[in-house]
Design an enzyme around this catalytic site. Structure first.
Site, PDB file in Angstrom:
ATOM      1  CB  SER A   1      -9.684  -8.480   4.100  1.00 13.59           C
ATOM      2  OG  SER A   1      -8.139  -9.438   4.054  1.00 13.59           O
TER       3      SER A   1
ATOM      4  N   GLY B   1      -2.065  -9.624  -0.663  1.00 14.11           N
ATOM      5  CA  GLY B   1      -1.412 -10.665  -0.626  1.00 14.11           C
ATOM      6  C   GLY B   1       0.152 -10.377  -2.053  1.00 14.11           C
TER       7      GLY B   1
ATOM      8  CG  ASP C   1      -4.499  -1.375   3.106  1.00 10.37           C
ATOM      9  OD1 ASP C   1      -4.297  -1.196   4.223  1.00 10.37           O
ATOM     10  OD2 ASP C   1      -4.596  -2.875   2.616  1.00 10.37           O
TER      11      ASP C   1
ATOM     12  CB  THR D   1      -1.220   0.181   1.410  1.00 11.28           C
ATOM     13  OG1 THR D   1      -1.828  -1.390   0.941  1.00 11.28           O
ATOM     14  CG2 THR D   1      -1.864   1.513   0.799  1.00 11.28           C
TER      15      THR D   1
ATOM     16  CE  LYS E   1      -5.827  -4.074  -0.929  1.00 11.85           C
ATOM     17  NZ  LYS E   1      -4.578  -4.186   0.644  1.00 11.85           N
TER      18      LYS E   1
ATOM     19  CD  GLU F   1      -2.311  -1.906  -1.542  1.00  7.93           C
ATOM     20  OE1 GLU F   1      -1.664  -3.010  -0.722  1.00  7.93           O
ATOM     21  OE2 GLU F   1      -2.828  -1.311  -1.261  1.00  7.93           O
ATOM     22  N   GLY F   2      -2.514  -5.546  -5.653  1.00  7.29           N
ATOM     23  CA  GLY F   2      -3.333  -6.201  -5.502  1.00  7.29           C
ATOM     24  C   GLY F   2      -3.332  -6.807  -3.970  1.00  7.29           C
TER      25      GLY F   2
END
Length: 226
Positions: free
Chosen positions: A41, A114, A50, A16, A37, A111-112
């Site tokens: 979670s 994990g 995030d 992030t 994103k 942003e992915g």
């Protein structure tokens, strides 16, 4: 679609922060930047989310649903978070939302969740989503012991499906890097045939103090702490 897909060697490795830094650096050029994103979670953990940090970094007015279509409280894998919420994650919805965000901007910074092989569903990985977007990949990684293996595996996982790896960002880069930190940076750069940039710990409350990070910009190399 122009922009970058930020992934990591795992969770809690600064994705992030790196995505926010890229977004702010692009905004500084006068570009309109959208952030995205697919799944957030861990909202039960408190603090700035995030997607909120990404929105602030990009000076964006995007609503929550436009940045993060799926948002969950427990800090667990996306597929499990969705299961616990009694729903499923729809890959087609994610792709539509990302394209809608990109349509109103010059760049999309995504942003992915994990790492690349994290399942969004048990049949659809983060890497599958990145591949559909087709954006150059930036990998966030810890600069310390163990990062060579983790980072090179992530590079291989990206390139195996045709994704371009634009940059590896090692963060948080210490103010007084050890011989291990410097060796890790050099080894990843050489073995991975990739640009590697150290990113220091950021004061998230003072974006004006952040360095510049624009992967692949030949006219403005990133600020690089020694």
């Amino acid at each position: 679609m122009r922009g970058f897909f930020v992934t990591g060697t795992g969770t809690e490795v600064g994705k992030t922060v790196v995505a926010a830094l890229i977004a702010r650096s692009l905004v500084a050029t006068g570009a309109r930047v959208a952030v995205f994103k697919p799944v957030v979670s861990g909202l039960d953990s408190g603090g700035e989310s995030d997607h909120a940090l990404l929105r602030r970094a990009a000076a964006s007015a995007q609503p929550d649903d436009a940045i993060a279509p799926y948002r969950y409280g427990p800090p667990v894998s996306p597929h499990l978070a969705a299961e616990l919420a009694g729903e499923g994650i729809d890959p087609a919805r994610l792709l539509r939302a990302a394209r809608a965000a990109a349509a109103g901007a010059d760049h999309l910074v995504c942003e992915g969740v994990g790492g690349l092989l994290v399942p969004l569903t048990l049949g659809y990985l983060v890497r599958d989503f990145a591949r559909e977007l087709g954006l150059p990949v930036v990998i966030a990684a810890n600069p310390g012991l163990g990062t060579i293996n983790h980072t090179l595996l992530t590079i291989e996982a990206a390139r195996a499906v045709g994704l371009e790896v634009a940059l590896v960002a090692l963060t948080p880069w210490p103010g007084d890097p050890s011989v291990v930190h410097r060796s890790n940076r050099d080894a990843i750069e050489r073995l991975g045939s990739v640009q590697v940039e150290p990113v220091p710990e950021l004061d998230l409350g003072a974006p004006e103090s952040w360095p510049t990070l624009r992967p692949g910009d030949p006219t403005r190399p990133p600020d690089r702490p020694s």
